[in-house]
Design a protein around this motif. Sequence first.
Motif, PDB file in Angstrom:
ATOM      1  N   ILE A   1      51.963  96.898  86.101  1.00 38.79           N
ATOM      2  CA  ILE A   1      52.041  98.239  85.506  1.00 38.79           C
ATOM      3  C   ILE A   1      50.657  98.877  85.480  1.00 38.79           C
ATOM      4  CG2 ILE A   1      52.453  99.495  83.352  1.00 38.79           C
ATOM      5  CD1 ILE A   1      54.724  97.486  82.809  1.00 38.79           C
ATOM      6  N   ALA A   2      49.656  98.097  85.092  1.00 40.64           N
ATOM      7  CA  ALA A   2      48.286  98.618  85.027  1.00 40.64           C
ATOM      8  C   ALA A   2      47.833  99.135  86.386  1.00 40.64           C
ATOM      9  CB  ALA A   2      47.338  97.532  84.520  1.00 40.64           C
ATOM     10  N   GLU A   3      48.131  98.408  87.433  1.00 41.42           N
ATOM     11  CA  GLU A   3      47.759  98.842  88.777  1.00 41.42           C
ATOM     12  C   GLU A   3      48.504 100.115  89.170  1.00 41.42           C
ATOM     13  OE1 GLU A   3      45.474  97.762  91.262  1.00 41.42           O
ATOM     14  OE2 GLU A   3      44.671  96.975  89.389  1.00 41.42           O
ATOM     15  N   GLU A   4      49.803 100.165  88.868  1.00 45.64           N
ATOM     16  CA  GLU A   4      50.585 101.366  89.182  1.00 45.64           C
ATOM     17  C   GLU A   4      50.029 102.597  88.471  1.00 45.64           C
ATOM     18  OE1 GLU A   4      54.554 100.568  87.878  1.00 45.64           O
ATOM     19  OE2 GLU A   4      54.953  99.160  89.499  1.00 45.64           O
ATOM     20  N   GLN A   5      49.595 102.417  87.231  1.00 43.18           N
ATOM     21  CA  GLN A   5      49.159 103.534  86.403  1.00 43.18           C
ATOM     22  C   GLN A   5      47.664 103.828  86.540  1.00 43.18           C
ATOM     23  OE1 GLN A   5      51.303 105.527  84.532  1.00 43.18           O
ATOM     24  NE2 GLN A   5      52.761 104.353  85.765  1.00 43.18           N
ATOM     25  N   GLY A   6      46.922 102.919  87.151  1.00 45.75           N
ATOM     26  CA  GLY A   6      45.474 103.102  87.242  1.00 45.75           C
ATOM     27  C   GLY A   6      44.818 103.068  85.868  1.00 45.75           C
ATOM     28  N   HIS A   7      45.413 102.295  84.958  1.00 47.28           N
ATOM     29  CA  HIS A   7      44.912 102.207  83.578  1.00 47.28           C
ATOM     30  C   HIS A   7      45.000 100.741  83.164  1.00 47.28           C
ATOM     31  CE1 HIS A   7      43.598 103.982  79.901  1.00 47.28           C
ATOM     32  NE2 HIS A   7      44.633 103.575  79.211  1.00 47.28           N
ATOM     33  N   HIS A   8      43.855 100.111  82.959  1.00 46.18           N
ATOM     34  CA  HIS A   8      43.799  98.657  82.882  1.00 46.18           C
ATOM     35  C   HIS A   8      43.399  98.150  81.498  1.00 46.18           C
ATOM     36  CE1 HIS A   8      43.317  99.839  87.083  1.00 46.18           C
ATOM     37  NE2 HIS A   8      44.107  98.803  87.291  1.00 46.18           N
ATOM     38  N   PRO A   9      44.295  97.390  80.854  1.00 44.43           N
ATOM     39  CA  PRO A   9      43.995  96.819  79.540  1.00 44.43           C
ATOM     40  C   PRO A   9      43.208  95.521  79.670  1.00 44.43           C
ATOM     41  CG  PRO A   9      46.177  96.150  80.196  1.00 44.43           C
ATOM     42  CD  PRO A   9      45.651  97.060  81.294  1.00 44.43           C
ATOM     43  N   ASP A  10      42.688  95.072  78.548  1.00 42.17           N
ATOM     44  CA  ASP A  10      42.129  93.732  78.470  1.00 42.17           C
ATOM     45  C   ASP A  10      43.270  92.806  78.071  1.00 42.17           C
ATOM     46  OD1 ASP A  10      39.677  94.816  78.994  1.00 42.17           O
ATOM     47  OD2 ASP A  10      38.802  94.382  77.043  1.00 42.17           O
TER      48      ASP A  10
ATOM     49  N   LYS B   1      54.996 101.501  78.031  1.00 34.86           N
ATOM     50  CA  LYS B   1      55.464 100.872  79.268  1.00 34.86           C
ATOM     51  C   LYS B   1      55.477  99.347  79.126  1.00 34.86           C
ATOM     52  CE  LYS B   1      54.233 104.504  82.553  1.00 34.86           C
ATOM     53  NZ  LYS B   1      55.593 104.723  83.042  1.00 34.86           N
ATOM     54  N   VAL B   2      54.475  98.804  78.464  1.00 35.66           N
ATOM     55  CA  VAL B   2      54.433  97.352  78.234  1.00 35.66           C
ATOM     56  C   VAL B   2      55.605  96.953  77.346  1.00 35.66           C
ATOM     57  CG1 VAL B   2      53.128  95.499  77.145  1.00 35.66           C
ATOM     58  CG2 VAL B   2      51.959  97.133  78.640  1.00 35.66           C
ATOM     59  N   ASP B   3      55.852  97.709  76.294  1.00 35.14           N
ATOM     60  CA  ASP B   3      56.981  97.389  75.407  1.00 35.14           C
ATOM     61  C   ASP B   3      58.301  97.453  76.157  1.00 35.14           C
ATOM     62  OD1 ASP B   3      55.386  96.926  73.211  1.00 35.14           O
ATOM     63  OD2 ASP B   3      55.752  98.885  72.294  1.00 35.14           O
ATOM     64  N   ALA B   4      58.415  98.344  77.115  1.00 32.65           N
ATOM     65  CA  ALA B   4      59.656  98.492  77.879  1.00 32.65           C
ATOM     66  C   ALA B   4      59.951  97.250  78.727  1.00 32.65           C
ATOM     67  CB  ALA B   4      59.591  99.739  78.761  1.00 32.65           C
ATOM     68  N   LEU B   5      58.964  96.384  78.898  1.00 26.98           N
ATOM     69  CA  LEU B   5      59.207  95.130  79.636  1.00 26.98           C
ATOM     70  C   LEU B   5      60.145  94.212  78.873  1.00 26.98           C
ATOM     71  CD1 LEU B   5      55.601  94.276  80.901  1.00 26.98           C
ATOM     72  CD2 LEU B   5      57.516  95.148  82.248  1.00 26.98           C
ATOM     73  N   GLY B   6      60.269  94.440  77.563  1.00 27.18           N
ATOM     74  CA  GLY B   6      61.150  93.597  76.761  1.00 27.18           C
ATOM     75  C   GLY B   6      60.643  92.185  76.615  1.00 27.18           C
ATOM     76  N   ALA B   7      59.352  92.055  76.367  1.00 29.75           N
ATOM     77  CA  ALA B   7      58.709  90.747  76.277  1.00 29.75           C
ATOM     78  C   ALA B   7      59.070  90.022  74.990  1.00 29.75           C
ATOM     79  CB  ALA B   7      57.200  90.931  76.361  1.00 29.75           C
ATOM     80  N   GLY B   8      58.389  88.923  74.753  1.00 37.54           N
ATOM     81  CA  GLY B   8      58.587  88.109  73.552  1.00 37.54           C
ATOM     82  C   GLY B   8      58.325  88.903  72.288  1.00 37.54           C
ATOM     83  N   SER B   9      58.488  88.264  71.172  1.00 43.20           N
ATOM     84  CA  SER B   9      58.302  88.950  69.880  1.00 43.20           C
ATOM     85  C   SER B   9      56.841  89.195  69.606  1.00 43.20           C
ATOM     86  CB  SER B   9      58.913  88.112  68.770  1.00 43.20           C
ATOM     87  OG  SER B   9      58.283  86.853  68.716  1.00 43.20           O
ATOM     88  N   ALA B  10      56.589  90.190  68.770  1.00 42.16           N
ATOM     89  CA  ALA B  10      55.213  90.543  68.421  1.00 42.16           C
ATOM     90  C   ALA B  10      54.665  89.574  67.410  1.00 42.16           C
ATOM     91  CB  ALA B  10      55.171  91.954  67.855  1.00 42.16           C
TER      92      ALA B  10
ATOM     93  N   MET C   1      64.477 103.407  76.203  1.00 39.84           N
ATOM     94  CA  MET C   1      63.078 103.496  76.601  1.00 39.84           C
ATOM     95  C   MET C   1      62.457 104.701  75.900  1.00 39.84           C
ATOM     96  SD  MET C   1      61.268 104.286  80.323  1.00 39.84           S
ATOM     97  CE  MET C   1      62.167 103.112  81.250  1.00 39.84           C
ATOM     98  N   SER C   2      61.277 104.513  75.407  1.00 37.73           N
ATOM     99  CA  SER C   2      60.526 105.590  74.761  1.00 37.73           C
ATOM    100  C   SER C   2      60.200 106.677  75.776  1.00 37.73           C
ATOM    101  CB  SER C   2      59.224 105.002  74.201  1.00 37.73           C
ATOM    102  OG  SER C   2      58.252 105.990  74.018  1.00 37.73           O
ATOM    103  N   ASP C   3      60.167 107.944  75.299  1.00 39.00           N
ATOM    104  CA  ASP C   3      59.774 109.007  76.224  1.00 39.00           C
ATOM    105  C   ASP C   3      58.343 108.808  76.708  1.00 39.00           C
ATOM    106  OD1 ASP C   3      58.380 111.724  74.463  1.00 39.00           O
ATOM    107  OD2 ASP C   3      58.868 109.800  73.561  1.00 39.00           O
ATOM    108  N   LEU C   4      57.513 108.136  75.917  1.00 36.91           N
ATOM    109  CA  LEU C   4      56.157 107.823  76.381  1.00 36.91           C
ATOM    110  C   LEU C   4      56.214 106.905  77.593  1.00 36.91           C
ATOM    111  CD1 LEU C   4      54.179 107.202  73.062  1.00 36.91           C
ATOM    112  CD2 LEU C   4      53.803 109.048  74.705  1.00 36.91           C
ATOM    113  N   ALA C   5      57.144 105.974  77.589  1.00 38.66           N
ATOM    114  CA  ALA C   5      57.251 105.018  78.698  1.00 38.66           C
ATOM    115  C   ALA C   5      57.653 105.689  80.001  1.00 38.66           C
ATOM    116  CB  ALA C   5      58.241 103.913  78.346  1.00 38.66           C
ATOM    117  N   SER C   6      58.255 106.864  79.930  1.00 43.43           N
ATOM    118  CA  SER C   6      58.658 107.556  81.152  1.00 43.43           C
ATOM    119  C   SER C   6      57.540 108.433  81.724  1.00 43.43           C
ATOM    120  CB  SER C   6      59.902 108.413  80.888  1.00 43.43           C
ATOM    121  OG  SER C   6      59.593 109.461  79.990  1.00 43.43           O
ATOM    122  N   ARG C   7      56.454 108.547  81.005  1.00 44.50           N
ATOM    123  CA  ARG C   7      55.329 109.355  81.484  1.00 44.50           C
ATOM    124  C   ARG C   7      54.447 108.539  82.417  1.00 44.50           C
ATOM    125  NH1 ARG C   7      53.360 112.598  76.094  1.00 44.50           N
ATOM    126  NH2 ARG C   7      55.397 113.468  75.601  1.00 44.50           N
TER     127      ARG C   7
END
Length: 112
Positions: free
Chosen positions: A64-73, A103-112, A1-7
């Motif tokens: 994740i967006a709700e937990e972080q209070g930061h909402h993407p489109d 944090k989204v990348d840490a979900l391990g989703a499908g390929s980009a 996990m990226s250190d950014l993902a732990s913030r």
Amino acid sequence: MSDLASRTCVPCTAETPTLREEEVSALAARVPGWEVVEGHHLRRRYSFRNFRDALRFANRVGGIAEEQGHHPDLSLGWGYAEIRVWTHAIDGLSENDFVLAAKVDALGAGSA
């Protein structure tokens, strides 16, 4: 996990400065696969086997967006989900955007 993902995303106000170009470049290197669009927002498209998997992923991103209070489109359709994120309070990029991307990348989703 990226250190950014732990913030954790921190609340921003209209007085929060947008990131400088060199800060954006340095943070973007830490979230490969995300595109910086016009220095304003981040975008990434994820591929999935079907609509159900894309929807499941979008719902996990929503959590994740709700937990972080930061909402993407979010945009989704059969076999894809696309995410665009920026800090609305400053109409530009803050570190929060890169934290959320990681944090989204840490979900391990499908390929980009």
